[in-house]
Design an enzyme around this catalytic site. Structure first.
Site, PDB file in Angstrom:
ATOM      1  N   HIS A 102      89.977 -15.413-121.057  1.00  0.00           N
ATOM      2  CA  HIS A 102      88.583 -15.610-121.462  1.00  0.00           C
ATOM      3  C   HIS A 102      88.249 -14.420-122.361  1.00  0.00           C
ATOM      4  O   HIS A 102      88.752 -13.313-122.136  1.00  0.00           O
ATOM      5  CB  HIS A 102      87.603 -15.514-120.293  1.00  0.00           C
ATOM      6  CG  HIS A 102      87.778 -16.521-119.208  1.00  0.00           C
ATOM      7  ND1 HIS A 102      88.690 -16.376-118.212  1.00  0.00           N
ATOM      8  CD2 HIS A 102      87.114 -17.678-118.954  1.00  0.00           C
ATOM      9  CE1 HIS A 102      88.587 -17.417-117.371  1.00  0.00           C
ATOM     10  NE2 HIS A 102      87.646 -18.220-117.808  1.00  0.00           N
ATOM     11  N   ASP A 105      87.422 -11.292-120.485  1.00  0.00           N
ATOM     12  CA  ASP A 105      88.492 -10.671-119.681  1.00  0.00           C
ATOM     13  C   ASP A 105      89.145  -9.528-120.439  1.00  0.00           C
ATOM     14  O   ASP A 105      89.529  -8.525-119.850  1.00  0.00           O
ATOM     15  CB  ASP A 105      89.664 -11.647-119.400  1.00  0.00           C
ATOM     16  CG  ASP A 105      89.260 -12.896-118.688  1.00  0.00           C
ATOM     17  OD1 ASP A 105      88.239 -12.889-117.996  1.00  0.00           O
ATOM     18  OD2 ASP A 105      90.001 -13.895-118.826  1.00  0.00           O
TER      19      ASP A 105
HETATM   20  C1  XUL Z   1      87.366 -21.530-112.434  1.00  0.00           C
HETATM   21  C2  XUL Z   1      88.471 -21.774-113.366  1.00  0.00           C
HETATM   22  C3  XUL Z   1      88.414 -21.054-114.666  1.00  0.00           C
HETATM   23  C4  XUL Z   1      88.943 -21.814-115.816  1.00  0.00           C
HETATM   24  C5  XUL Z   1      88.751 -21.160-117.160  1.00  0.00           C
HETATM   25  O1  XUL Z   1      87.421 -22.280-111.264  1.00  0.00           O
HETATM   26  O2  XUL Z   1      89.409 -22.479-113.065  1.00  0.00           O
HETATM   27  O3  XUL Z   1      89.078 -19.859-114.515  1.00  0.00           O
HETATM   28  O4  XUL Z   1      90.298 -22.076-115.666  1.00  0.00           O
HETATM   29  O5  XUL Z   1      87.444 -20.849-117.429  1.00  0.00           O
END
Ligand code: XUL
Ligand code: CO
Length: 439
Positions: A102, A105
């Protein structure tokens, strides 16, 4: 850029099922060629930056328990770089060809959107250099539209157009950085795209907004030349009570309703499937039935706990069933298996990070091999085929071709009388499955 935080650990070798070396693969042999492709190419394992390099073991009842040596210092940006150095050192040691992130992150959020973007640019440049040096590639990127308090009512489904605009700006930037890093996919997980109560929510309007947002993303991908696959990651709840991408079936309906289905596939997460009351392979089958199977977030939940525990999956039976569905569907294409899984709160050692991924990679690789054998022998396929064989001929064929209606079928029912009941043979099939799993 070079880091030696994992100097005590070797690059994890493949030693085969007979080894008693805990820091070796028993089933995942990255270089093994199967059907002209290496296991590395078949599995396309990815490491989730957020869990493995931002996760500290915190839960709603207490702060983090995990301390990493690279997290020391005062300047957030230099810690972010050191953290990334450690991450790429780990990706190589564990022999993972991909990673996922992300935006927030990898780079700290600044005081303004401009500052956040600037921070991100610095870390993306750093990541690009690491990718070049290591050969590790980006499976997918995404934007966190759920962490910052501004998104407490969602991003694309926020009742405030100002927040919608902010979310759009953030996704625009995340798409650009994913393009810069050669990301093969881009993920939309709508953690706060949903609602808590209809007392304050215009649900239809929020869904229209979400669709508008996704259309903007499709348009922008064209504008910047991003050719990666867009993926929706369904989840029924948590953090929001009613999430709009509840499961794959509701995702298909949403995408079709808003004429977005051409542009999206699904990123299916095991723990999200079970939270929705489905099995992992059910969700894969639904996506495959619509030709929309994209990628996998590889983890598992704990059915006794009932929330998203994001554990490393070592359940070879569950994974074999999933692999059968994936292989039948022709594989994951540009997707892969991303370990969206976190260490348990007391698993605080660096070694735990290795054991978690080794155990996971071995379980998926073993399941892949078992599933291939099952499909090659075709025993289940044969039984399934035979079960529907009455639709291959006569009026069964006419039903499938939609050439008959109730009137014609009534005549047939009168003529043939009571149908002969045929066993579904479930217990036999479960026993048969066990012979592949345990001999
Ligand atoms: C949350 C989840 C996230 C997504 C990406 O449950 O799975 O980490 O994979 O935003
Ligand atoms: Co996920």
């Amino acid at each position: 850029m070079k880091s030696r935080h994992f100097a005590d650990f070797p690059q994890i070798p493949y030693e085969g099922p007979g080894t008693d070396n805990p820091l070796a693969f028993r089933h995942y042999n990255p270089d093994e060629v199967i059907d002209g492709k290496t296991m590395k190419e078949h599995m396309r394992f990815g490491i989730a930056y957020w869990h493995s390099f931002r996760g500290v073991g915190a839960d709603p009842f207490g702060p983090g328990t995990i301390e990493r040596p690279w997290e020391k210092g005062r300047d957030e940006m230099s810690i972010a770089k050191k953290r990334m150095d450690a991450a790429f050192e780990f990706f190589q040691k564990i022999q993972a060809p991909f990673w996922c992130y992300h935006d927030r992150d990898i780079a700290p959020e600044g005081k303004t959107l401009r500052e956040s973007n600037k921070n991100l640019d610095v870390l993306v440049k750093h990541a690009k250099a690491h990718q070049k040096a290591s050969g590790v590639k980006l499976l997918w990127g995404t934007a966190s539209l759920f962490t910052n308090p501004r998104y407490m009512n969602g991003g694309a489904t926020n009742p405030d157009a100002h927040v919608f605009a902010y979310a759009a700006a953030q996704v625009k930037k995340a798409m650009e950085t994913t393009l810069t890093l050669g990301g093969e996919n881009y993920v939309f997980w709508g953690g706060r795209e949903g609602y808590e109560t209809l007392l304050n929510t215009d649900m239809k309007r929020e869904q229209d907004h979400l669709a508008a947002f996704l259309h903007m993303a499709v348009d922008y991908a064209k504008q910047i030349g991003f050719k990666g696959q867009f993926l929706i990651e369904p989840k029924p709840k948590e953090p929001t009570k009613h999430q709009y991408d509840f499961d794959v079936a509701s995702g298909v309906a949403f995408l079709r309703t808003y004429k977005l289905d051409k542009h999206f596939k699904f990123n299916i997460e095991t723990n999200h499937a079970t939270l929705a009351g489905h099995t992992f392979n059910h969700e894969i089958e639904v996506a495959a039935a619509h030709n929309m199977l994209g990628s996998i977030d590889a983890n598992s939940g704990d059915l006794l706990l009932g929330w998203d525990t994001d554990q490393f999956n070592t359940d070879v039976k569950e994974l074999t069933l999933a692999m059968i569905s994936i292989l039948r569907a022709g594989g994951l294409g540009s997707g892969g298996f991303n370990f969206d899984a976190k260490l348990r709160r007391p698993s605080i050692d660096l070694a735990d990070l290795f054991h978690a991924h080794i155990g996971g990679m071995d379980a998926y690789a073993l399941a892949f091999k078992i599933a291939r054998r099952i499909l090659a022998e075709g025993k289940f396929e044969e039984i399934i085929k035979a079960r529907y064989s009455s639709f291959n001929v006569g009026f069964g064929r006419q039903i499938e071709k939609q050439k008959v209606g109730f009137k014609e079928l009534e005549k047939i029912a009168f003529k043939l009388g009571e149908p002969t009941r045929v066993s579904g043979r479930q217990e036999y099939l479960e026993k048969l499955l066990n012979t592949y799993l345990h001999g």
